[in-house]
Scaffold this active site. Structure first.
Site, PDB file in Angstrom:
ATOM      1  N   TYR A   9       6.073  -7.239 -43.412  1.00  0.00           N
ATOM      2  CA  TYR A   9       4.990  -6.349 -42.971  1.00  0.00           C
ATOM      3  C   TYR A   9       4.593  -5.414 -44.102  1.00  0.00           C
ATOM      4  CZ  TYR A   9       2.560  -2.999 -39.891  1.00  0.00           C
ATOM      5  OH  TYR A   9       1.636  -2.182 -39.302  1.00  0.00           O
ATOM      6  N   GLY A  46      -0.245   2.819   9.140  1.00  0.00           N
ATOM      7  CA  GLY A  46       0.760   1.935   9.713  1.00  0.00           C
ATOM      8  C   GLY A  46       0.562   0.490   9.297  1.00  0.00           C
ATOM      9  N   TYR A  73      17.919  -9.559 -41.663  1.00  0.00           N
ATOM     10  CA  TYR A  73      16.716  -9.577 -40.843  1.00  0.00           C
ATOM     11  C   TYR A  73      15.837 -10.733 -41.286  1.00  0.00           C
ATOM     12  CZ  TYR A  73      12.128  -8.589 -38.973  1.00  0.00           C
ATOM     13  OH  TYR A  73      10.930  -8.712 -38.338  1.00  0.00           O
ATOM     14  N   ARG A 116      14.844 -12.023 -31.058  1.00  0.00           N
ATOM     15  CA  ARG A 116      13.614 -11.515 -30.452  1.00  0.00           C
ATOM     16  C   ARG A 116      12.629 -12.657 -30.231  1.00  0.00           C
ATOM     17  NH1 ARG A 116      11.880  -6.983 -34.520  1.00  0.00           N
ATOM     18  NH2 ARG A 116      10.106  -6.873 -33.095  1.00  0.00           N
ATOM     19  N   ASN A 144      13.240   0.608  -1.892  1.00  0.00           N
ATOM     20  CA  ASN A 144      12.439   1.823  -1.791  1.00  0.00           C
ATOM     21  C   ASN A 144      12.857   2.921  -2.763  1.00  0.00           C
ATOM     22  OD1 ASN A 144      10.773   1.144   0.659  1.00  0.00           O
ATOM     23  ND2 ASN A 144      12.812   0.860   1.509  1.00  0.00           N
ATOM     24  N   ALA A 203       0.798  -1.221   0.000  1.00  0.00           N
ATOM     25  CA  ALA A 203       0.000   0.000   0.000  1.00  0.00           C
ATOM     26  C   ALA A 203       0.831   1.272   0.000  1.00  0.00           C
ATOM     27  CB  ALA A 203      -0.942   0.011   1.212  1.00  0.00           C
ATOM     28  N   ARG A 230       9.884   7.636  -2.983  1.00  0.00           N
ATOM     29  CA  ARG A 230      11.325   7.706  -3.266  1.00  0.00           C
ATOM     30  C   ARG A 230      11.675   7.110  -4.631  1.00  0.00           C
ATOM     31  NH1 ARG A 230      14.196   4.867   1.545  1.00  0.00           N
ATOM     32  NH2 ARG A 230      15.998   5.222   0.187  1.00  0.00           N
ATOM     33  N   ASN A 252      14.309  -6.499  13.164  1.00  0.00           N
ATOM     34  CA  ASN A 252      13.014  -6.988  12.701  1.00  0.00           C
ATOM     35  C   ASN A 252      12.894  -6.785  11.193  1.00  0.00           C
ATOM     36  OD1 ASN A 252      10.315  -7.712  12.416  1.00  0.00           O
ATOM     37  ND2 ASN A 252       9.590  -5.676  13.035  1.00  0.00           N
ATOM     38  N   ASP A 308       7.712  -5.236  -1.326  1.00  0.00           N
ATOM     39  CA  ASP A 308       8.992  -4.614  -1.685  1.00  0.00           C
ATOM     40  C   ASP A 308      10.173  -5.286  -0.984  1.00  0.00           C
ATOM     41  OD1 ASP A 308       8.534  -3.739   0.870  1.00  0.00           O
ATOM     42  OD2 ASP A 308       8.666  -1.592   0.418  1.00  0.00           O
TER      43      ASP A 308
END
Length: 456
Positions: A377, A84, A356, A323, A234, A17, A22, A176, A109
């Site tokens: 194409y 929090g 190509y 590719r 972050n 959330a 940053r 922690n 994260d």
């Protein structure tokens, strides 16, 4: 699948959330990729190996991006406003109202927590002393401003945020990570009792440990031996650091599995790159997602490879680009400045230079000359080119799809081929060569005279 020793049902609550300010990005922080994969997907891959029955992602800013990325795989619970981490986990209550089992709280994260570490937390939750909460701790070289875990032989006496810690508590090296495990009924009952009387005025998730301990319950800490697995991301700098750590581990794995990396620090793998034995990878090679490389392959320097399948004894590059949809069969060769996309190069076929190949199928033993392109194409649709076995395509040829070149056929250099070529046929498509003797000399004389008159 790695299962914890317990067969208790498991739910995952993943916190995502945060606004990620940053990161300075319009993209949700946890959708930024590492090794070509969003960081949240790294975490979910490890967590899902535990066989969880429920997945709840706590979202706030960028909720729509998360919903799109997860595609219905998770229940999205919204935390608004963000008050929090305890408040965040509380938002999962409705989604887990009918769930009875273990809950593992993770952070989107913090993407590299190993499945084995999560399983250890759940096993500790079901140990004989039946802890109310199990916390994942770590001991970094520099404890910085992490919250501290005050514990004795794995049993927690107190959890404290750095801003609220005394000097003695700040001297504790056990930190922690934020991750924890608890039984669903106990978790939400404890969360209801968390207050916000602290330096930040927030509802801290670690406070449930202090509440349970005050009730006389046991709470325990499991300590990871590798602090890197609980490193949070972050900022762009931390994202780059996480990428570097991941790549270093993957390069070592590739070499341990039998590949030679000439300059390991210059090779970049994707999260799902598969590399066989006796593969040689020269410097400055980048793998995007979806690449499988078989045994005995040589990849020369400065190649970019994504979504490609490379069979054994193939040679690629230097300066080649493969590719998505590129398939190189056994002993085929792609040389310098050759690009392939959605094309199959048959066994022993070669395209050595400046070519190509798109939407194409090239037969075994075919030779594609320098400067050849498949014109696939037309501005609206893609069309296919089929080149038969042992066909020879002369240099600087344009194959205008849809077109089929037969087996053993030869296309003369400089041809623009727009109609099928039969097996064994020579196709020469050039304008008649016009010769004007002396014309160039007369032109040069006239231009030199004109230039001289201008100077005068």
């Amino acid at each position: 699948m790695i299962m914890a020793a317990t067969d208790t049902p498991l739910a995952l609550v993943v916190l995502a959330a945060g606004k990620g300010t940053r990161m300075k990005s319009d993209r949700h922080k946890v959708l930024h990729p590492i090794a070509g994969r969003p960081m949240i997907e790294h975490l979910l891959a490890s967590a899902n190996a535990l066989g969880a029955e429920r997945l709840v992602v706590i979202a706030g800013h960028g909720r729509d991006q998360l919903e799109t990325a997860l595609g219905g795989r998770a229940t999205i619970a919204v935390q608004e406003p963000q008050l929090g981490t305890a408040h965040a986990v509380l938002q999962a209550r409705e989604a887990l109202a009918d769930f009875a089992g273990d809950v593992l709280v993770l952070y989107a994260d913090v993407p590299f927590v190993r499945t084995e570490t999560m399983a250890a937390m759940l096993d500790r939750l079901h140990a004989t002393d039946a802890p109310a909460v199990v916390v994942l701790g770590f001991e970094p070289d520099d404890a910085l401003a992490y919250g501290r875990v005050v514990a004795d032989e794995g049993r927690i006496a107190k959890m404290v945020e750095f801003k609220d810690a005394s000097e003695a508590e700040r001297a504790t090296r056990l930190c922690n990570s934020g991750l924890l495990a608890a039984r669903s009924d106990a978790l939400f009952a404890l969360l209801d009792r968390v207050g916000n009387d602290n330096a930040q005025g927030e509802y801290y998730l670690p406070d449930i440990v202090n509440i349970a301990t005050a009730d006389g319950a046991t709470c325990a800490v499991v300590v990871t031996t590798n602090p890197d697995e609980v490193a949070g991301i972050n900022s762009r700098a931390e994202l780059a650091e996480a990428e570097a750590r991941w790549q270093a581990v993957r390069r070592r794995q590739a070499m341990d599995d039998g590949a030679t990396l000439i300059a390991p620090e210059t090779v970049w793998f994707a999260w799902d790159t598969q590399i066989g034995r006796d593969v040689t990878i020269e410097p400055q090679v980048v793998f995007g997602p979806g690449v499988t490389v078989a045994n005995d392959v040589v990849i020369h320097a400065f190649c970019h490879i994504e979504g490609a399948t490379i069979a054994s004894k193939v040679e690629v590059g230097p300066y080649a680009r493969l590719r998505p949809g590129a398939v190189l069969e056994e002993r085929s060769k792609i040389g310098n400045f050759v690009e392939m996309k959605k094309a199959v190069l048959g066994k022993g076929a070669k395209a050595n230079h400046l070519t190509y190949l798109g939407d194409a199928e090239i037969g075994a033993g075919a030779n594609i000359g320098a400067g050849t392109i498949t014109c696939n194409y037309d501005g609206y649709f893609k069309h296919k080119t089929v080149i038969g076995e042992r066909a020879f395509i002369g240099s600087n040829s344009a194959l205008i799809a849809p077109v089929r070149i037969g087996a053993d056929a030869i296309v003369a250099a400089g041809s623009a081929v727009s109609r099928d070529v039969a097996d064994g046929e020579l196709r020469l498509v050039r304008a008649e060569q016009l010769v004007k003797p002396g014309w160039a000399d007369e032109f040069h004389d006239a231009m030199k005279k004109k230039k001289a008159e201008k100077k005068g």
